[in-house]
Design a protein around this motif. Sequence first.
Motif, PDB file in Angstrom:
ATOM      1  N   HIS A 186       0.823  -1.212   0.000  1.00 63.18           N
ATOM      2  CA  HIS A 186       0.000   0.000   0.000  1.00 63.18           C
ATOM      3  C   HIS A 186       0.859   1.266   0.000  1.00 63.18           C
ATOM      4  CE1 HIS A 186      -3.927  -1.801   0.175  1.00 63.18           C
ATOM      5  NE2 HIS A 186      -3.581  -2.575   1.196  1.00 63.18           N
ATOM      6  N   ARG A 231       2.142   1.696  -3.499  1.00 55.04           N
ATOM      7  CA  ARG A 231       1.017   2.070  -4.361  1.00 55.04           C
ATOM      8  C   ARG A 231       0.688   3.564  -4.196  1.00 55.04           C
ATOM      9  NH1 ARG A 231      -4.676   1.701  -5.074  1.00 55.04           N
ATOM     10  NH2 ARG A 231      -5.238   0.494  -6.933  1.00 55.04           N
ATOM     11  N   TYR A 239       1.391  -2.887  -9.736  1.00 54.19           N
ATOM     12  CA  TYR A 239       0.358  -2.257  -8.909  1.00 54.19           C
ATOM     13  C   TYR A 239      -0.828  -1.776  -9.751  1.00 54.19           C
ATOM     14  CZ  TYR A 239       4.147  -2.237  -5.516  1.00 54.19           C
ATOM     15  OH  TYR A 239       5.165  -2.620  -4.670  1.00 54.19           O
ATOM     16  N   PHE A 240      -0.563  -1.387 -10.988  1.00 53.73           N
ATOM     17  CA  PHE A 240      -1.617  -0.898 -11.881  1.00 53.73           C
ATOM     18  C   PHE A 240      -1.393  -1.521 -13.258  1.00 53.73           C
ATOM     19  CE2 PHE A 240      -1.010   2.364  -8.657  1.00 53.73           C
ATOM     20  CZ  PHE A 240      -2.322   2.588  -8.238  1.00 53.73           C
TER      21      PHE A 240
END
Length: 408
Positions: free
Chosen positions: A15, A18, A56-57
């Motif tokens: 997190h 991110r 992450y994306f």
Amino acid sequence: MRQPDGKKTGTEKFHKRRETIVRAAVEVMNRRGVRGMTLADVARRLDLVAPAVMYYFKSKEELAATVYYRSIERYEQLIATAQDAGTAREALEIFVRAWFEFSAAVTTGEADPIAGFNDIRALPDPGLGEAFIRMFRSLRALLEKPGMPTDLDRVDYNARTLFVLSQLAWSVVWTPRYHVDDYGRLAAHTLDILENGILPSGKSWRPRSLQVTPVETDKTSAARETFLQAATLLVNERGYLGASVQKISEHLNLTKGSFYHHLENKDDLIVACFQRTLDILQRTLKESGNSANNGAEHLLVACNALTEYQLSGKAPLLRTLALTSVPEEIGSRLLSEFDRNSGRISLVLTDGIADGSLRPVDTSIGAQMITAMINAAAEVHQWAPGVTQQNVAKIHVRPMFEGLMRSG
């Protein structure tokens, strides 16, 4: 939750990384727009490689949507601070002050910046559009509280909501010129104009008509004007990077060769588009002042003519927010040109204050707010169905001069 040895868990690390990627993406999007952003651009800001960001994306669209959702969430939080206010005036003051406090926190590094909504329509995410509309309605609800004129309808409220959003969006451009300790004063001066306008109480709204006309008259110049109009429409819709020479040529059903007959390259086109907009702004301001009796009449005529031109069916003025995605060496020069135009508006405001036709307001901020108002006129009909070239001045321009709290 941390492990006993103080080390972060894998979830916490995920997190944190991110969030770091999202912050970097905000910077890239605000500079290059959604179409101009790549995962590689974001990765380079973090000394990473693109595949590391893709962990992450999965795509830049997913990352951009996350950035916009965060921006909408931040607006919702600021709006929520004013939801319990008893009147529209009180709610507006709480919200606008909260915005400038947030801007100050961003400047000092105490809060993360958010992305402007220039390219939000570029993403095929229906949920994103729905979230933005909910936020828009939340802000509108603040203006619908007691204390507003009783003769306003839904079109008026939608237009005034867009007016406020447009002012905050443009404030990101001019607030950095001030010391962060003065942001509270900027909020106060902005609120004064939002609430009370720039006309003295009791001043009648009777602007005379002025026709905005293109500069070009001969056939060669007329053909060039056609290219500039097409490019302006596409840049406003798609941003600098989304308006390719191919797209512009297709829009006109012409070949790319026809384009290069009039302009050497895309950067020349963008400069020419901005120069066209500046020429229209400057010429209209000059012509409106030729027969004006005072500063108020000078601005009234110019603002009405320019906003009506935005909805005339011809190419609107190029949105100044498009400057955020042009190459830096071009953008800085063009921003200086727009600053000069705002400076001219500031001088007219000063003239009006001196002759008594305008209220004593901060002329620098007032000029920036008028610039934002003229820009937003190009899209007010999208948010306030029912706005036309015939009534846009009454619905969109009049609040700038009389304030949001006066009747429409």
